[in-house]
Design an enzyme around this catalytic site. Sequence first.
Site, PDB file in Angstrom:
ATOM      1  CG  ASP A  65      -7.441   3.413   2.739  1.00  0.00           C
ATOM      2  OD1 ASP A  65      -8.382   3.137   1.959  1.00  0.00           O
ATOM      3  OD2 ASP A  65      -7.371   4.504   3.332  1.00  0.00           O
ATOM      4  CE  LYS A 119      -1.945   1.869   3.583  1.00  0.00           C
ATOM      5  NZ  LYS A 119      -2.738   2.158   4.794  1.00  0.00           N
TER       6      LYS A 119
END
Length: 210
Positions: A138, A120
């Site tokens: 997320d 991420k």
Amino acid sequence: MNKTKRLEILTRLRDDNPNPKSELEYTTPFELLVAVTLSAQATDVGVNKATRKLFPVANTPEAIVALGVEGLKEYIKTIGLFNSKANNVHKLSQILIDKHGSEVPQDREALEALPGVGRKTANVVLNCAFGWPTIAVDTHIFRVSNRTKFAMGKDVVAVEEKLEKVVPKAFKVDVHHWLILHGRYICTARKPKCGSCIIEDLCEFKEKTD
């Protein structure tokens, strides 16, 4: 959800916010890398408060290394997990000096090899700092994608893969900003603000609120 609905959702989100930006404050790729690394299990607001004091003092790999782990902790101690984050930021700064000429690499594998940097974080850096069409998933994006049925998946990787498939190229650079902001302020976890949502009529969530 069908292709026509997805395209209309993306078009509305783009028209509402044509030039979306990260809410993390940064001026260089290195500052962004540090900020995103600090943001794990923390809010952007909390990270910004810390980096407003840190970056004027140390915003290069050399300055972070010179500051030392204990010195760095003093600036980020208001952020959750600050002990491990200080260690990671110090270590990654040294690696950037030793292996990358003090520059943040534009390479996923090299980024993910840095301490504290996962998929991420790498996606955010590649997207925000270098304009890559990467999609960082997320908790907000995971929730919005599944709740609306825009791109369903059982985990963040599955949602990322689905988004990669269904989001047209023209929208890919900005889509993660639109979805994260939508999840942060409108499609919130406990009670989505459906009555204030610009895509309510396209969303396939059955339990809409007033």
